[in-house]
Design a protein around this motif. Structure first.
Motif, PDB file in Angstrom:
ATOM      1  N   HIS A   1      37.011  29.422  10.612  1.00  0.00           N
ATOM      2  CA  HIS A   1      36.041  28.392  10.208  1.00  0.00           C
ATOM      3  C   HIS A   1      34.803  28.415  11.099  1.00  0.00           C
ATOM      4  CE1 HIS A   1      39.643  26.805   8.434  1.00  0.00           C
ATOM      5  NE2 HIS A   1      40.101  26.323   9.563  1.00  0.00           N
ATOM      6  N   ALA A   2      35.039  28.564  12.421  1.00  0.00           N
ATOM      7  CA  ALA A   2      33.955  28.365  13.378  1.00  0.00           C
ATOM      8  C   ALA A   2      32.911  29.452  13.220  1.00  0.00           C
ATOM      9  CB  ALA A   2      34.500  28.369  14.800  1.00  0.00           C
ATOM     10  N   ALA A   3      31.631  29.076  13.424  1.00  0.00           N
ATOM     11  CA  ALA A   3      30.547  30.059  13.411  1.00  0.00           C
ATOM     12  C   ALA A   3      30.710  31.024  14.585  1.00  0.00           C
ATOM     13  CB  ALA A   3      29.204  29.343  13.473  1.00  0.00           C
ATOM     14  N   LEU A   4      31.280  30.536  15.692  1.00  0.00           N
ATOM     15  CA  LEU A   4      31.503  31.372  16.875  1.00  0.00           C
ATOM     16  C   LEU A   4      32.687  30.812  17.631  1.00  0.00           C
ATOM     17  CD1 LEU A   4      30.235  33.753  18.577  1.00  0.00           C
ATOM     18  CD2 LEU A   4      29.170  31.968  19.937  1.00  0.00           C
ATOM     19  N   GLY A   5      33.651  31.686  17.974  1.00  0.00           N
ATOM     20  CA  GLY A   5      34.855  31.212  18.650  1.00  0.00           C
ATOM     21  C   GLY A   5      34.848  31.524  20.135  1.00  0.00           C
ATOM     22  N   VAL A   6      36.020  31.820  20.676  1.00  0.00           N
ATOM     23  CA  VAL A   6      36.210  32.098  22.099  1.00  0.00           C
ATOM     24  C   VAL A   6      35.335  33.260  22.555  1.00  0.00           C
ATOM     25  CG1 VAL A   6      37.932  32.911  23.786  1.00  0.00           C
ATOM     26  CG2 VAL A   6      38.609  31.292  22.004  1.00  0.00           C
ATOM     27  N   GLY A   7      34.679  33.138  23.716  1.00  0.00           N
ATOM     28  CA  GLY A   7      34.060  34.302  24.328  1.00  0.00           C
ATOM     29  C   GLY A   7      32.603  34.171  24.704  1.00  0.00           C
ATOM     30  N   ASP A   8      31.919  33.107  24.317  1.00  0.00           N
ATOM     31  CA  ASP A   8      30.525  32.920  24.754  1.00  0.00           C
ATOM     32  C   ASP A   8      30.474  31.651  25.607  1.00  0.00           C
ATOM     33  OD1 ASP A   8      27.514  32.915  24.734  1.00  0.00           O
ATOM     34  OD2 ASP A   8      27.875  34.480  23.258  1.00  0.00           O
ATOM     35  N   ASP A   9      29.286  31.213  25.997  1.00  0.00           N
ATOM     36  CA  ASP A   9      29.208  29.996  26.799  1.00  0.00           C
ATOM     37  C   ASP A   9      29.683  28.789  26.008  1.00  0.00           C
ATOM     38  OD1 ASP A   9      27.806  30.764  29.424  1.00  0.00           O
ATOM     39  OD2 ASP A   9      26.632  31.766  27.891  1.00  0.00           O
ATOM     40  N   CYS A  10      29.364  28.779  24.735  1.00  0.00           N
ATOM     41  CA  CYS A  10      29.793  27.693  23.858  1.00  0.00           C
ATOM     42  C   CYS A  10      30.416  28.285  22.600  1.00  0.00           C
ATOM     43  CB  CYS A  10      28.603  26.837  23.425  1.00  0.00           C
ATOM     44  SG  CYS A  10      27.824  25.924  24.760  1.00  0.00           S
ATOM     45  N   ALA A  11      31.254  27.504  21.953  1.00  0.00           N
ATOM     46  CA  ALA A  11      31.653  27.805  20.579  1.00  0.00           C
ATOM     47  C   ALA A  11      30.659  27.099  19.668  1.00  0.00           C
ATOM     48  CB  ALA A  11      33.055  27.278  20.321  1.00  0.00           C
ATOM     49  N   LEU A  12      30.520  27.592  18.460  1.00  0.00           N
ATOM     50  CA  LEU A  12      29.607  26.967  17.492  1.00  0.00           C
ATOM     51  C   LEU A  12      30.412  26.530  16.280  1.00  0.00           C
ATOM     52  CD1 LEU A  12      26.656  29.526  17.736  1.00  0.00           C
ATOM     53  CD2 LEU A  12      26.789  27.263  18.792  1.00  0.00           C
ATOM     54  N   LEU A  13      30.215  25.293  15.887  1.00  0.00           N
ATOM     55  CA  LEU A  13      31.007  24.713  14.809  1.00  0.00           C
ATOM     56  C   LEU A  13      30.080  23.942  13.890  1.00  0.00           C
ATOM     57  CD1 LEU A  13      34.076  24.409  14.138  1.00  0.00           C
ATOM     58  CD2 LEU A  13      33.999  22.217  15.330  1.00  0.00           C
ATOM     59  N   GLN A  14      30.286  24.099  12.603  1.00  0.00           N
ATOM     60  CA  GLN A  14      29.445  23.382  11.653  1.00  0.00           C
ATOM     61  C   GLN A  14      30.337  22.608  10.689  1.00  0.00           C
ATOM     62  OE1 GLN A  14      26.289  25.782  10.279  1.00  0.00           O
ATOM     63  NE2 GLN A  14      25.097  23.993   9.725  1.00  0.00           N
ATOM     64  N   PRO A  15      30.366  21.272  10.794  1.00  0.00           N
ATOM     65  CA  PRO A  15      31.177  20.515   9.833  1.00  0.00           C
ATOM     66  C   PRO A  15      30.622  20.714   8.424  1.00  0.00           C
ATOM     67  CG  PRO A  15      30.165  19.036  11.488  1.00  0.00           C
ATOM     68  CD  PRO A  15      29.614  20.397  11.712  1.00  0.00           C
ATOM     69  N   SER A  16      31.481  20.521   7.424  1.00  0.00           N
ATOM     70  CA  SER A  16      31.036  20.664   6.036  1.00  0.00           C
ATOM     71  C   SER A  16      29.916  19.664   5.753  1.00  0.00           C
ATOM     72  CB  SER A  16      32.197  20.375   5.086  1.00  0.00           C
ATOM     73  OG  SER A  16      33.314  21.138   5.438  1.00  0.00           O
ATOM     74  N   VAL A  17      29.088  20.015   4.792  1.00  0.00           N
ATOM     75  CA  VAL A  17      27.998  19.128   4.375  1.00  0.00           C
ATOM     76  C   VAL A  17      28.591  17.774   3.967  1.00  0.00           C
ATOM     77  CG1 VAL A  17      26.193  18.778   2.651  1.00  0.00           C
ATOM     78  CG2 VAL A  17      26.568  21.055   3.639  1.00  0.00           C
ATOM     79  N   GLY A  18      27.994  16.691   4.441  1.00  0.00           N
ATOM     80  CA  GLY A  18      28.462  15.357   4.075  1.00  0.00           C
ATOM     81  C   GLY A  18      29.661  14.890   4.886  1.00  0.00           C
ATOM     82  N   CYS A  19      29.980  15.619   5.949  1.00  0.00           N
ATOM     83  CA  CYS A  19      31.105  15.218   6.798  1.00  0.00           C
ATOM     84  C   CYS A  19      30.622  14.924   8.206  1.00  0.00           C
ATOM     85  CB  CYS A  19      32.157  16.327   6.878  1.00  0.00           C
ATOM     86  SG  CYS A  19      33.229  16.396   5.438  1.00  0.00           S
ATOM     87  N   GLN A  20      31.335  14.050   8.891  1.00  0.00           N
ATOM     88  CA  GLN A  20      31.092  13.873  10.311  1.00  0.00           C
ATOM     89  C   GLN A  20      32.292  14.423  11.066  1.00  0.00           C
ATOM     90  OE1 GLN A  20      32.316   9.124  10.313  1.00  0.00           O
ATOM     91  NE2 GLN A  20      30.240   9.706  10.792  1.00  0.00           N
ATOM     92  N   LEU A  21      32.070  14.667  12.356  1.00  0.00           N
ATOM     93  CA  LEU A  21      33.101  15.264  13.175  1.00  0.00           C
ATOM     94  C   LEU A  21      33.893  14.166  13.866  1.00  0.00           C
ATOM     95  CD1 LEU A  21      33.228  18.344  13.313  1.00  0.00           C
ATOM     96  CD2 LEU A  21      32.392  18.171  15.645  1.00  0.00           C
ATOM     97  N   ALA A  22      35.229  14.252  13.787  1.00  0.00           N
ATOM     98  CA  ALA A  22      36.113  13.372  14.560  1.00  0.00           C
ATOM     99  C   ALA A  22      36.599  14.167  15.766  1.00  0.00           C
ATOM    100  CB  ALA A  22      37.299  12.927  13.711  1.00  0.00           C
ATOM    101  N   ILE A  23      36.525  13.565  16.940  1.00  0.00           N
ATOM    102  CA  ILE A  23      36.797  14.269  18.193  1.00  0.00           C
ATOM    103  C   ILE A  23      37.779  13.456  19.023  1.00  0.00           C
ATOM    104  CG2 ILE A  23      35.769  15.076  20.363  1.00  0.00           C
ATOM    105  CD1 ILE A  23      33.080  15.252  18.791  1.00  0.00           C
ATOM    106  N   SER A  24      38.788  14.126  19.558  1.00  0.00           N
ATOM    107  CA  SER A  24      39.706  13.433  20.458  1.00  0.00           C
ATOM    108  C   SER A  24      40.165  14.373  21.553  1.00  0.00           C
ATOM    109  CB  SER A  24      40.910  12.914  19.670  1.00  0.00           C
ATOM    110  OG  SER A  24      41.754  12.181  20.528  1.00  0.00           O
TER     111      SER A  24
END
Lengths: 332, 332
Positions: free
Chosen positions: A17-40
């Protein structure tokens, strides 16, 4: 084996799913259009959340399960997680089992490991999990703690109390037959996050929380944020302890000689259950039943929300019980 | 003081950017339209990343700074973070100072605390930080490690080596005058995440990483992912050590009697610098200078990327130096 080899060998897999996973300074993630991210985020510490000799496969499962349970309580669909791991030594067989348990549960929920950190130090596992929740006409569909209303029904999923029963046996405070411990220990060591139920309850439940510190303690958070009171039917909840049901209703192979107070304490203040505690208006009873069916998760009505502030615990005869069920506090 | 009071007193503040902050099962976050989320996680362990007696205000700063540095290296704009904290005891004056240092840096970057976890256990700080990066015509504007090309210039921001110098002095391995230690210690204990520079380098730099484990060690990640080689001008980098510049070029108040190899090791393998190491095509030199100016961050050209694989370190005369600058490994 150094830090980077360790990550590569046990934790790095191609991003899905992720635009970019393990291995860079950051991972890149894009939630689906019309969604917000829940974080815990949850941190597990040896000696406090698990025993030093716990099976590492199960520990990997539990570390992610407790985080997925938070997504479930919000009605969020799991997307990804980060893992920060402090290890006293690089023990390859431990790491292989830990990562296998972790990634098996991750795969079951299509929740991918996108980054994190590893370091030396006392064993500590910190997972931050990301899920998504639709926003419909400007309104988040997340299940929150603040939506309960007086008159709502109070429900809990699955079984409660068995994790604490297992903990008390492992700590030498209780004695039970091996068969009871085996079942209860599964609940302690490999809890089932109720993700499917959380998703099915979107638009049905008025509030929700996961039971991690104890049913009444977690209910208190709903009361505080929803500004309601509640009545809990204690003797309904003890039926939900697998060991109780087995001891009293099953084939009569054994009987556990616990007092009513002991059973009620297990159910109401046990903790580590990772079940969903939620409320819904009475007119949603069919919808709750349908959600339970759709998610293949048992759901039980155990009380109701009141306009009168405070928490009342009743026995089977409707008599008020003293509310002295202490919740779990990580600093007590 | 229990877990929930602790969170309320020291860490809970009203949500600003976030749809929902501290206090529910999950926080809710919605990146701006057309942006993806950049996510990074770092765990700091006592005795490995900081001394037991470190000033808790500075520790709060550093714990967030090292995470913001990862966002900077991706060119991401900080949004929010979660904090998981394991504490051996609830020490209110320590917590007050720690949260003040943490939240001061958070406020400076408009990066809000949206959730997390607290537990008892050996002191461990795990922060997961969220930033956003625009996606333009389907193309992420994130600065990654894999974009360097042969012929690109190699740059580093700010100063390097001083954090390691301070660490070595505090560990009793080196002796320096107090004034030198004071300056160097600031770099070790309160590093400056180069967030503004990272943002200014979007569309300019071809690759970037933050220097946490040592300049050459971190450069190796760019080489690996970009499939290039590099030449580094060692004696340019030692000019960037504040203590070196002060010792050799300043008012001559003191002289540090280190060998050339010692200086080069500090600059090239020191670690804990949290500067940006990045590459850009030579035709972008004016744009790099403009980015440095706009972000008020000094930037220095210290080498170039080569088609020939591997890493070459040259002295001021252009002679090849042995590459024996060991990078920091958290398990070594």
């Amino acid at each position: 084996m150094g830090e980077f080899d360790l990550i590569k060998r046990y934790f790095k897999r191609p991003a899905r799913h992720a635009a970019l996973g393990v291995g860079d300074d950051c991972a890149l993630l894009q939630p689906s259009v019309g969604c917000q991210l829940a974080i815990s985020s949850d941190m597990l510490v040896q000696g406090r959340h698990f025993f030093a000799d716990v099976d590492p496969f199960k520990l990997g499962h539990k570390a992610l399960a407790v985080n997925l349970s938070d997504l479930a309580a919000c009605g969020a669909k799991p997307l990804a997680f980060t893992l920060a791991l402090s290890l006293p030594e690089v023990n390859e067989s431990w790491l292989a089992a830990f990562s296998a348990g972790l990634l098996a549960l991750a795969d079951a929920h299509q929740c991918e490991l996108i980054g994190g950190d590893t370091t030396g130090g006392p064993l500590n596992i910190c997972i931050t999990v990301f899920g998504e929740v639709p926003v419909v006409q400007g309104q988040s569909q997340a299940l929150l703690r603040n939506g309960a209303k007086a008159g709502d029904d109070l429900y809990v999923s699955g079984t409660v109390g068995d994790a604490r029963l297992a903990l008390d046996v492992l700590l030498g405070k209780l004695m039970v037959p091996d068969a009871v411990l085996t079942t209860a220990r599964t609940r302690l060591e490999t809890p089932t996050p109720r993700v499917a139920l959380g998703l099915a309850l979107r638009g049905v439940a008025s509030s929700a929380i996961d039971v991690s510190d104890g049913l009444l303690g977690d209910l208190a958070h709903i009361l505080e944020l929803s500004h309601t009171g509640a009545t809990v039917w204690a003797d309904e909840t003890i039926q939900l302890i697998a060991a109780y049901a087995y001891s009293t209703r099953a084939r009569g192979q054994f009987h556990l000689d616990f007092s009513a107070t002991q059973w009620r304490t297990l159910a109401l203040a046990g903790g580590d259950d990772y079940e969903l505690l939620f409320t819904a208006p009475p007119q949603q009873r069919d919808a709750v039943a349908a959600a339970a069916l759709r998610s293949q998760t048992p759901v039980h009505r155990i009380g109701q929300m009141d306009a009168t502030p405070g928490l009342r615990v009743l026995d089977a005869q409707g008599h008020l019980l003293p509310d002295n069920f202490a919740s779990f506090d990580h600093f007590a």
